[in-house]
Design a protein around this motif. Structure first.
Motif, PDB file in Angstrom:
ATOM      1  N   GLN A   3     -12.930  71.407  24.602  1.00  0.00           N
ATOM      2  CA  GLN A   3     -12.971  70.572  23.407  1.00  0.00           C
ATOM      3  C   GLN A   3     -11.602  70.037  23.031  1.00  0.00           C
ATOM      4  OE1 GLN A   3     -15.775  69.488  22.750  1.00  0.00           O
ATOM      5  NE2 GLN A   3     -16.897  70.727  21.311  1.00  0.00           N
ATOM      6  N   GLY A   4     -10.615  70.905  22.832  1.00  0.00           N
ATOM      7  CA  GLY A   4      -9.289  70.447  22.469  1.00  0.00           C
ATOM      8  C   GLY A   4      -9.193  70.060  21.003  1.00  0.00           C
ATOM      9  N   ARG A   5      -8.121  69.337  20.683  1.00  0.00           N
ATOM     10  CA  ARG A   5      -7.840  68.953  19.304  1.00  0.00           C
ATOM     11  C   ARG A   5      -8.719  67.778  18.891  1.00  0.00           C
ATOM     12  NH1 ARG A   5      -2.281  66.934  19.400  1.00  0.00           N
ATOM     13  NH2 ARG A   5      -2.241  67.123  17.140  1.00  0.00           N
ATOM     14  N   ALA A   6      -9.192  67.828  17.658  1.00  0.00           N
ATOM     15  CA  ALA A   6     -10.082  66.787  17.143  1.00  0.00           C
ATOM     16  C   ALA A   6      -9.499  66.164  15.884  1.00  0.00           C
ATOM     17  CB  ALA A   6     -11.468  67.362  16.838  1.00  0.00           C
ATOM     18  N   LEU A   7      -9.619  64.849  15.790  1.00  0.00           N
ATOM     19  CA  LEU A   7      -9.112  64.102  14.632  1.00  0.00           C
ATOM     20  C   LEU A   7     -10.215  63.211  14.078  1.00  0.00           C
ATOM     21  CD1 LEU A   7      -6.451  63.304  13.001  1.00  0.00           C
ATOM     22  CD2 LEU A   7      -6.449  61.265  14.453  1.00  0.00           C
ATOM     23  N   VAL A   8     -10.458  63.300  12.781  1.00  0.00           N
ATOM     24  CA  VAL A   8     -11.392  62.409  12.097  1.00  0.00           C
ATOM     25  C   VAL A   8     -10.614  61.223  11.533  1.00  0.00           C
ATOM     26  CG1 VAL A   8     -13.011  62.148  10.179  1.00  0.00           C
ATOM     27  CG2 VAL A   8     -12.964  64.284  11.495  1.00  0.00           C
ATOM     28  N   CYS A   9     -10.975  60.011  11.956  1.00  0.00           N
ATOM     29  CA  CYS A   9     -10.372  58.793  11.401  1.00  0.00           C
ATOM     30  C   CYS A   9     -11.200  58.355  10.202  1.00  0.00           C
ATOM     31  CB  CYS A   9     -10.334  57.692  12.455  1.00  0.00           C
ATOM     32  SG  CYS A   9      -9.176  58.019  13.794  1.00  0.00           S
ATOM     33  N   LEU A  10     -10.534  58.228   9.050  1.00  0.00           N
ATOM     34  CA  LEU A  10     -11.221  57.980   7.784  1.00  0.00           C
ATOM     35  C   LEU A  10     -10.613  56.753   7.100  1.00  0.00           C
ATOM     36  CD1 LEU A  10     -13.413  59.630   6.089  1.00  0.00           C
ATOM     37  CD2 LEU A  10     -11.469  60.423   4.739  1.00  0.00           C
ATOM     38  N   PRO A  11     -11.112  55.553   7.399  1.00  0.00           N
ATOM     39  CA  PRO A  11     -10.573  54.356   6.736  1.00  0.00           C
ATOM     40  C   PRO A  11     -10.912  54.349   5.251  1.00  0.00           C
ATOM     41  CG  PRO A  11     -11.800  53.777   8.723  1.00  0.00           C
ATOM     42  CD  PRO A  11     -12.115  55.207   8.409  1.00  0.00           C
ATOM     43  N   THR A  12      -9.969  53.877   4.436  1.00  0.00           N
ATOM     44  CA  THR A  12     -10.210  53.813   2.995  1.00  0.00           C
ATOM     45  C   THR A  12      -9.714  52.500   2.422  1.00  0.00           C
ATOM     46  OG1 THR A  12      -8.098  54.925   2.520  1.00  0.00           O
ATOM     47  CG2 THR A  12     -10.061  56.312   2.667  1.00  0.00           C
ATOM     48  N   TYR A  13     -10.458  52.026   1.447  1.00  0.00           N
ATOM     49  CA  TYR A  13     -10.009  50.923   0.608  1.00  0.00           C
ATOM     50  C   TYR A  13     -10.689  51.089  -0.744  1.00  0.00           C
ATOM     51  CZ  TYR A  13      -8.682  46.366  -1.153  1.00  0.00           C
ATOM     52  OH  TYR A  13      -8.141  45.364  -1.912  1.00  0.00           O
ATOM     53  N   GLU A  14      -9.906  51.388  -1.735  1.00  0.00           N
ATOM     54  CA  GLU A  14     -10.416  51.664  -3.090  1.00  0.00           C
ATOM     55  C   GLU A  14     -11.451  52.797  -3.068  1.00  0.00           C
ATOM     56  OE1 GLU A  14     -11.616  48.067  -5.051  1.00  0.00           O
ATOM     57  OE2 GLU A  14      -9.528  47.442  -5.352  1.00  0.00           O
ATOM     58  N   GLU A  15     -11.038  53.933  -2.537  1.00  0.00           N
ATOM     59  CA  GLU A  15     -11.902  55.114  -2.471  1.00  0.00           C
ATOM     60  C   GLU A  15     -11.304  56.276  -3.267  1.00  0.00           C
ATOM     61  OE1 GLU A  15     -14.809  55.234  -1.381  1.00  0.00           O
ATOM     62  OE2 GLU A  15     -15.064  53.684   0.160  1.00  0.00           O
ATOM     63  N   ARG A  16     -10.587  55.965  -4.313  1.00  0.00           N
ATOM     64  CA  ARG A  16      -9.899  57.017  -5.073  1.00  0.00           C
ATOM     65  C   ARG A  16     -10.858  58.109  -5.550  1.00  0.00           C
ATOM     66  NH1 ARG A  16      -5.060  57.694  -7.658  1.00  0.00           N
ATOM     67  NH2 ARG A  16      -5.100  59.179  -9.379  1.00  0.00           N
ATOM     68  N   VAL A  35      -7.571  65.296   9.890  1.00  0.00           N
ATOM     69  CA  VAL A  35      -8.076  64.041   9.331  1.00  0.00           C
ATOM     70  C   VAL A  35      -6.922  63.061   9.204  1.00  0.00           C
ATOM     71  CG1 VAL A  35      -9.324  62.935   7.436  1.00  0.00           C
ATOM     72  CG2 VAL A  35      -9.790  65.340   7.992  1.00  0.00           C
ATOM     73  N   LEU A  36      -7.179  61.834   9.625  1.00  0.00           N
ATOM     74  CA  LEU A  36      -6.226  60.743   9.412  1.00  0.00           C
ATOM     75  C   LEU A  36      -6.841  59.764   8.417  1.00  0.00           C
ATOM     76  CD1 LEU A  36      -3.613  59.200  10.122  1.00  0.00           C
ATOM     77  CD2 LEU A  36      -4.941  58.021  11.908  1.00  0.00           C
ATOM     78  N   VAL A  37      -6.275  59.692   7.226  1.00  0.00           N
ATOM     79  CA  VAL A  37      -6.688  58.696   6.243  1.00  0.00           C
ATOM     80  C   VAL A  37      -5.965  57.389   6.583  1.00  0.00           C
ATOM     81  CG1 VAL A  37      -6.738  58.052   3.806  1.00  0.00           C
ATOM     82  CG2 VAL A  37      -7.033  60.462   4.483  1.00  0.00           C
ATOM     83  N   ILE A  38      -6.734  56.337   6.807  1.00  0.00           N
ATOM     84  CA  ILE A  38      -6.164  55.029   7.162  1.00  0.00           C
ATOM     85  C   ILE A  38      -6.387  54.122   5.967  1.00  0.00           C
ATOM     86  CG2 ILE A  38      -6.178  53.156   8.852  1.00  0.00           C
ATOM     87  CD1 ILE A  38      -7.908  55.256  10.599  1.00  0.00           C
ATOM     88  N   ASP A  39      -5.372  53.977   5.148  1.00  0.00           N
ATOM     89  CA  ASP A  39      -5.538  53.250   3.891  1.00  0.00           C
ATOM     90  C   ASP A  39      -4.966  51.843   3.985  1.00  0.00           C
ATOM     91  OD1 ASP A  39      -6.396  53.382   1.009  1.00  0.00           O
ATOM     92  OD2 ASP A  39      -4.306  52.751   0.789  1.00  0.00           O
ATOM     93  N   ASP A  40      -5.776  50.874   3.584  1.00  0.00           N
ATOM     94  CA  ASP A  40      -5.395  49.456   3.660  1.00  0.00           C
ATOM     95  C   ASP A  40      -4.769  48.969   2.357  1.00  0.00           C
ATOM     96  OD1 ASP A  40      -6.173  49.305   6.262  1.00  0.00           O
ATOM     97  OD2 ASP A  40      -7.938  48.062   5.926  1.00  0.00           O
ATOM     98  N   ASN A  41      -3.758  49.713   1.894  1.00  0.00           N
ATOM     99  CA  ASN A  41      -3.027  49.324   0.689  1.00  0.00           C
ATOM    100  C   ASN A  41      -3.955  49.177  -0.511  1.00  0.00           C
ATOM    101  OD1 ASN A  41      -0.699  48.727  -0.746  1.00  0.00           O
ATOM    102  ND2 ASN A  41      -0.743  46.550  -0.248  1.00  0.00           N
ATOM    103  N   SER A  42      -4.760  50.196  -0.743  1.00  0.00           N
ATOM    104  CA  SER A  42      -5.733  50.165  -1.834  1.00  0.00           C
ATOM    105  C   SER A  42      -5.050  49.966  -3.180  1.00  0.00           C
ATOM    106  CB  SER A  42      -6.533  51.473  -1.882  1.00  0.00           C
ATOM    107  OG  SER A  42      -7.294  51.660  -0.721  1.00  0.00           O
ATOM    108  N   PRO A  43      -5.486  48.990  -3.970  1.00  0.00           N
ATOM    109  CA  PRO A  43      -4.855  48.774  -5.276  1.00  0.00           C
ATOM    110  C   PRO A  43      -5.161  49.873  -6.289  1.00  0.00           C
ATOM    111  CG  PRO A  43      -6.671  47.239  -4.932  1.00  0.00           C
ATOM    112  CD  PRO A  43      -6.460  47.939  -3.630  1.00  0.00           C
ATOM    113  N   ASP A  44      -6.158  50.728  -6.012  1.00  0.00           N
ATOM    114  CA  ASP A  44      -6.502  51.782  -6.967  1.00  0.00           C
ATOM    115  C   ASP A  44      -5.716  53.070  -6.751  1.00  0.00           C
ATOM    116  OD1 ASP A  44      -7.636  52.775  -4.661  1.00  0.00           O
ATOM    117  OD2 ASP A  44      -9.606  53.191  -5.548  1.00  0.00           O
ATOM    118  N   GLY A  45      -4.771  53.062  -5.807  1.00  0.00           N
ATOM    119  CA  GLY A  45      -3.942  54.240  -5.588  1.00  0.00           C
ATOM    120  C   GLY A  45      -4.507  55.251  -4.616  1.00  0.00           C
ATOM    121  N   THR A  46      -5.514  54.858  -3.825  1.00  0.00           N
ATOM    122  CA  THR A  46      -6.087  55.785  -2.847  1.00  0.00           C
ATOM    123  C   THR A  46      -5.019  56.308  -1.893  1.00  0.00           C
ATOM    124  OG1 THR A  46      -8.230  54.655  -2.924  1.00  0.00           O
ATOM    125  CG2 THR A  46      -7.815  56.070  -1.035  1.00  0.00           C
TER     126      THR A  46
END
Length: 249
Positions: A3-16, A35-46
């Motif tokens: 199995q090895g190392r696992a990473l969850v990619c979690l895109p966010t935009y205004e998901e505060r 987990v990698l949070v991939i935030d697209d410069n959310s204006p709500d501060g996510t």
């Protein structure tokens, strides 16, 4: 297969409002993942909230992007980040609880003998909740349409709850992926099949988001359906032999 190392990619935009609960739920359901949070410069501060969570828990990382470019571009950035850092399994999921973290152990377990595992609404045991009739028709019809045009047996081509072995992401030429919206999910699975990778589906129940407004619309789905033809006749599809597409397992 290991199995090895696992990473969850979690895109966010205004998901505060969703971010901390979903991160806690992911890490509780699958304590060994990161987990990698991939935030697209959310204006709500996510993004700032993600940074604060990452400072408390080393399993959480944050990738800040300059702005919205579509879900597909966010995932591609996350995939590149994961591959550069040697993760063996890379997962996609939504931040709004429409993808229930309780399915993460099953996705990871199935990856022991499959190269790409899909959380599927349309295999026995899968389904949706809180969907109107119109949305059900569009979603099921869209998947059937894409399956027919592309000539594959995968039941849920449009789903976004997935687990890739790194070999799949390395082989499907991520920089050349053309779709960035809803059709992104179709294109990635199709590319994996064309490369001969084993694709498995496990049942999940998909629920509408708990907090906030759904980003899905008929326009988005119909646009994806139009893009199926572009995928079918893309340079990638033309470069790979069509006969012998592996069945879903």
């Amino acid at each position: 297969m290991t199995q090895g190392r696992a990473l969850v990619c979690l895109p966010t935009y205004e998901e505060r409002d969703n971010l901390e609960p979903i991160l806690r739920a992911i890490l509780e359901a699958a304590p060994s993942v990161e987990v990698l949070v991939i935030d697209d410069n959310s204006p709500d501060g996510t993004g700032a909230l993600a940074d604060a969570f990452a400072a408390r828990d080393p399993r959480v990382h944050v990738l800040h992007r300059a702005g919205k470019e579509g879900l597909g571009r966010a995932y591609l950035a996350g995939f590149a980040w994961a591959l550069e850092r040697g993760y063996d399994l890379v997962l996609e999921m939504d931040a709004d609880f429409s993808h229930d973290p309780r399915y993460l152990p099953a996705l990871l377990a199935r990856a022991a003998d499959a190269d790409l595992v899909l959380g599927s609404r349309y295999v026995p045991g899968g389904g949706t909740v809180n969907w109107g009739l119109g949305r059900k028709i569009i979603s099921r019809g869209g998947s059937l349409y894409a399956r027919t045009i592309l000539g594959v047996r995968v039941r849920d081509l449009t789903g976004g709850f997935k687990c890739f072995r790194r070999e799949v992401l390395e082989a499907i030429d991520l920089p050349s992926v053309e779709c960035s919206g809803y059709a992104f999910q179709i294109e990635l699975t199709y590319r994996a099949l064309r490369r001969g990778f084993r694709v498995a589906e496990i049942p999940i129940v998909f629920a509408d988001r708990r907090v906030g407004q759904s980003k899905m619309s008929r326009r988005i789905v119909l646009e994806a359906i139009r893009k199926v033809w572009a995928i079918r006749f893309s340079a990638f599809a033309r470069s790979e032999p069509r006969p012998g597409l592996p069945p879903a397992v």
